[in-house]
Design a protein around this motif. Structure first.
Motif, PDB file in Angstrom:
ATOM      1  N   HIS A 710       0.853  -1.181   0.000  1.00 58.56           N
ATOM      2  CA  HIS A 710       0.000   0.000   0.000  1.00 58.56           C
ATOM      3  C   HIS A 710       0.891   1.233   0.000  1.00 58.56           C
ATOM      4  CE1 HIS A 710      -3.718  -2.321   1.038  1.00 58.56           C
ATOM      5  NE2 HIS A 710      -2.784  -3.178   1.435  1.00 58.56           N
ATOM      6  N   ASP A 725      -4.806   5.069   0.660  1.00 52.10           N
ATOM      7  CA  ASP A 725      -3.789   4.634  -0.293  1.00 52.10           C
ATOM      8  C   ASP A 725      -3.741   5.594  -1.480  1.00 52.10           C
ATOM      9  OD1 ASP A 725      -3.245   2.406   1.233  1.00 52.10           O
ATOM     10  OD2 ASP A 725      -4.573   1.087   0.079  1.00 52.10           O
ATOM     11  N   THR A 728      -2.057   0.907  -4.822  1.00 46.19           N
ATOM     12  CA  THR A 728      -1.533  -0.361  -4.334  1.00 46.19           C
ATOM     13  C   THR A 728      -0.748  -1.028  -5.462  1.00 46.19           C
ATOM     14  OG1 THR A 728      -3.531  -1.571  -4.960  1.00 46.19           O
ATOM     15  CG2 THR A 728      -3.436  -0.691  -2.710  1.00 46.19           C
TER      16      THR A 728
END
Length: 940
Positions: A710, A725, A728
């Protein structure tokens, strides 16, 4: 006589080192291979003589063969002598044995000085065999826990050589001090300590009359990191110095005997590892692979012509010229048993327990101050005698060592083992091969006045903890095939007596980062005070409190006695409150206090003043001297009027406009399992687009593991608060090996900081690296609403594509800007352009021809790494030449190859120089030449 020592000695090591000569380089032939716990060290066996007709006195430590018994000297000041200890894990250890000469035949009564260390269970029992015949009594089962003489019955002995043996019967720390054989069946050995010493003298011929050990300018007692640094500093600054140590090696808690890590501010702060003498010792330790700093300090001590080191000598008292002035210390020589008097003008107590100060009548504190006294909200409401427990250590083990024997091993604890909480344990168990620092007794146990009981409580806790691991812990299956093989006996103390100075450092001073006018050093370890109930705190955990702190300063006024005029001190017994001790007490920080006191002592003698007057009238000189000798003091630049380099014009062959962190900068360090979420943060740099991050991961499983990273942003360093985030990235971690795993990110990053979070993943570990980009750090544990624990100065292994690139101000003028380390975002060093090959040069041009005979150089040994783990730091200059321009001619002043130290001092015949040049031919791996500081002097 109150205290006695007849300590163990390293075979072949003299009782003192008379040191002469300065070494420009470390001679690797000086390195010795020491056993990790010194169990082979012993006093040469004294011939047992029957000075009094029909009476023989045999000290247990004089046995020719210790077998499995250990030599124990920790409690000499308390119980009167060293003794032999049968340290086992439940299986009797091998016999200790010797031979005695019986010169008069007859019926002899046996007396044995022994102790039952935990009635009513009597864990440590043993027998004495005379001529192969066991005594009628088993020792170590007395109804009390005091050292005492026990009658072992009678033996008919012939006038011939006879064997004596100590036969352990339990494997649980039996102990024996001395043996008497006498034909006088009405004779009873004395119990009083002073009477025992006189009787030992009468029966062995050992003189108790003191001998003169020498006269010195400065006498340092205690050779931990503080004492070693104090003695070396005093000697380097011109004082005839003695270092008196009651162990066979140097280093104290950080020695090879105990093995405490040399922690300091750099463990929690960026670019904050302590410099000066402790840095020199650490570099030697890393370069030659020494397990701890004992050998490093020995080598440094041997290079000082003004320093004499006395090992195995225990200071048991002082002589006073008047009620405010110490004139001498009294110590006992382990080789001969003789008493020596060492006379001095200035004394530095580095004993940890403050013994010199105590004997001299110095004011001291013991226990916790009330919150009202200093306005400390972390202190208890009422003052008390509670101190932090020590930790059982030795043979490079914490509390114990266990081994996997490949089959199920059941464990039934002895009945005297401590009963630990089996529910709400309050601690995370990381391993079954050894213990943890939090295996501690309650703070009401007195480590100072009853130290043997304190150590024995730690032994009980160790066996209770092993019972917990084997029989009660929810993860006990991990310990199923492990067997307990070793339990150490050394108590690495954390807190006892604290001596009082003109100022006591407090919680407020630390948390508010007060910059004292008389500051001589700094700290940065957390306010780490352990729980007063020790291991019994249960769900409350191992800490009383442990808040993070900023870099703070330590005042000189906390390092000399408020009421003894010629006494300074450095170590965990410095003038600090119980709360402030939590951050000051670590080894590297204490070493800097030692360097400050040693330097100050030499200056006191030079000026003919007391430490108090030095601090009042000469504090600027002390501070500038410490800076010159590479002891960093926050917010205090070089202002030394004697440094000719400060007025020079500086140019260089090139300098870096950018700093690059790429794969070649990753030097692997420790490894952490992903048994919880872990993260690493770093500045984004000049490249906004991040194509990929490569993480140094190890997969112990037999199949590949898919892992999602992340990527998150932050506005400030060490801020792991974001739960959003940026993107990812998923990658596969190959099975059964370590590798750089590429996570394709391909994202624009707007925030100045970026961090990568990995989730808890069974079988996968993330390796650390020894250094990282400026402001980088790591964190762990943030999950399910829990806050992240941030560790500054440490980093998980990673690099990026494109490489992290930062704008820097690394011009040549930095070498004379007065600061010799990276501070915040200021590099404070010259860095040559990494795109241009070595060699590179930097030149100082003086305003007019200047006479110099000494050049001080400070290189980059990566003060951002918390510990000395890399033998050759890549950033450090390796091969170089110093030259000058004099009357139009280039003169070579010094040429060095294979350098690994941060600070180098070069002395030469005086020259009148117009220019001074440093020519860097090679580093230990970095693409740039890096220099923090260049100084030039005409020294006496």
């Amino acid at each position: 006589m109150r205290h006695w020592l007849r300590a163990v000695v390293l075979g072949g090591m003299a009782a003192c080192w008379s040191i002469a000569g300065l070494a420009a380089e470390v001679d690797t032939s000086q390195l010795k291979s020491f056993g990790p716990e010194m169990e082979g060290f012993r006093k040469p066996q004294r011939e047992t003589r029957m000075l009094v007709d029909g009476l023989l006195w045999i000290d247990a430590e004089d046995f020719a063969d210790y077998g499995g018994w250990r030599f124990e000297t920790q409690f000499v000041y308390n119980m009167g002598s060293p003794y032999l200890l049968a340290g086992g894990t439940g299986t009797p250890v091998a016999d200790a044995a010797t031979t005695i000469e019986v010169r008069k035949a007859g019926k002899y009564r046996l007396w044995v000085r022994a102790k039952n260390w935990h009635p009513p269970h009597s864990p440590g029992q043993f027998q004495v065999l005379v001529g192969g015949k066991p005594a009628e009594k088993v020792f170590g089962a007395e109804p009390h826990n005091r050292w005492t003489w026990c009658s072992g019955g009678e033996f008919d002995l012939s006038a011939e050589r006879t064997t004596l043996a100590l036969a352990d019967r339990t494997g649980y720390f039996a102990r024996c001090d001395a043996i008497v054989l006498t034909t006088d069946l009405n004779y009873t050995p004395p119990e009083d300590q002073e009477a025992i010493q006189k009787e030992r003298s009468r029966l062995t011929g050992l003189s108790l009359e003191p001998r003169q050990g020498g006269e010195f300018d400065v006498i340092v007692v205690g050779a931990g990191t503080a004492g070693c640094s104090a003695a070396i500093a005093a000697a380097r600054n011109g004082a005839k110095t003695a270092l008196v140590q009651n162990r066979p090696v140097l280093g104290g808690n950080a020695s090879v005997e105990l093995g405490v890590s040399v922690n300091g501010a750099g463990t929690h702060q960026t670019n904050a590892r302590e410099s000066g003498i402790v840095e020199e010792a650490g570099r030697i330790q890393a370069r030659f692979g020494q397990p701890r700093v004992s050998e490093s300090y020995r080598i440094l001590a041997e290079q000082e012509k003004n320093l004499t080191v006395f090992v195995n000598r225990h200071v048991f008292g002082v002589d006073m010229a008047d009620n405010k002035t110490i004139s001498a210390v009294r110590a006992l020589d382990a080789l001969t048993g003789e008493i020596y008097v060492y006379r001095g003008r200035h004394f530095i107590d580095c004993t940890g327990d403050g013994w010199v100060g105590y004997y001299a009548g110095a004011k001291y504190r013991m226990g916790r101050e009330s919150s009202e006294e200093f306005g400390e909200d972390l202190a208890p409401q009422q003052a008390d005698r509670i101190t932090m427990s020590g930790c059982l250590m030795g043979n490079m083990a914490i509390s114990f060592r266990a081994e996997d024997v490949g089959k199920t091993i059941d464990y039934t604890p002895p009945p005297w083992a401590a009963k630990l909480p089996t529910k709400d344990f309050g601690r995370s168990i990381r391993r079954v091969t050894g213990g943890e620092w939090w295996l501690e007794h309650e703070g009401t146990v007195d480590d100072l006045d009853d130290p043997e009981l304190a150590r024995d409580e730690l032994i009980r806790i160790t066996f209770g903890y092993w019972d917990y691991l084997k029989n009660h812990w929810e993860g006990r299956s991990a310990a199923r095939t492990f067997d307990l093989v070793y339990v150490p006996h050394g108590d690495a103390k954390r807190e006892t007596r604290r001596l009082v100075g003109d100022y006591m450092l407090t919680q407020h001073d630390v948390l508010e980062a007060v910059m004292f006018p008389d500051r001589i050093s700094y700290g940065g370890w957390s306010l780490d005070i352990h729980h007063p109930r020790g291991i019994y705190s249960g769900a409350e955990g191992p800490f009383d409190f442990n808040p993070r702190v900023p870099i703070y300063s330590i005042p000189y006024r906390s390092l000399y006695s408020v009421n003894i005029d010629n006494l300074q001190f450095a170590g965990r017994h410095a003038s600090v409150t119980h709360v402030a001790l939590g951050t000051v007490r670590v080894q590297s920080t204490l070493a800097t206090l030692g360097q400050a006191t040693g330097t100050a002592a030499a200056m006191c003698l030079r000026h003919g003043v007391t430490p108090r007057v030095l601090g009042r009238d000469h504090i600027a000189e002390l501070q500038q001297t410490l800076l010159k000798q590479d002891q960093y003091i926050p917010n205090l630049p070089n202002q030394d009027p004697g440094d000719a380099a400060r007025t020079a014009k500086v140019t260089a062959s090139s300098f870096a406009a950018h700093e690059i962190f790429a794969q070649e900068n990753v030097v692997p360090d420790d490894i952490h399992p992903l048994n919880m979420p872990r993260a690493v943060m770093f500045p984004r740099g000049i490249h906004r687009r991040l194509k990929a991050v490569r993480l140094l991961l190890h997969n112990s499983r037999s199949e590949p593991v898919e892992l999602t990273a992340h990527i998150r942003g932050a506005a400030e360093a060490a801020d792991f608060s974001s739960e959003d985030d940026l993107c990812t990235a998923t990658a596969v971690v190959p099975a059964g090996r370590q590798s750089f795993v590429e996570f394709p990110v391909d994202a624009e990053i707007d925030s100045p900081m970026v961090w990568v979070r990995l989730p808890k993943t069974e079988g996968v570990s993330w390796r650390l690296m020894t250094s990282g980009p400026h402001q980088a750090c790591r964190a762990y544990g943030g999950a399910g609403g829990n806050p992240w624990t941030v560790v500054k100065g440490q980093y998980y292994g990673m690099y990026t594509d494109p490489p992290l690139t930062y704008e820097v101000q690394c011009g040549p003028e930095n070498v004379i800007n007065g600061v010799a380390r990276i501070v915040d975002r200021s590099p404070n060093q010259w860095v040559s352009d990494p795109t241009q090959p070595l060699p590179q040069w930097i030149e100082l041009e003086f305003p007019e021809p200047t006479t110099i005979n000494t050049v001080y150089l400070t290189f980059d040994t990566d003060m951002n790494a918390s510990h000395h783990t890399v033998p050759l730091v890549p950033q450090c200059v390796r091969d170089y030449e110093i030259s000058c321009l004099s009357d139009g001619h280039r003169i070579s002043l010094a040429t060095v190859t294979e350098n690994f130290q941060r600070r180098r001092v070069h002395r030469f015949d005086p020259v009148q120089a117009k220019k001074l040049m440093l020519f860097v031919a090679a580093t230990n791996g970095d693409r740039s030449a890096r220099v923090f500081e260049i100084r030039a002097y005409m020294e006496e």
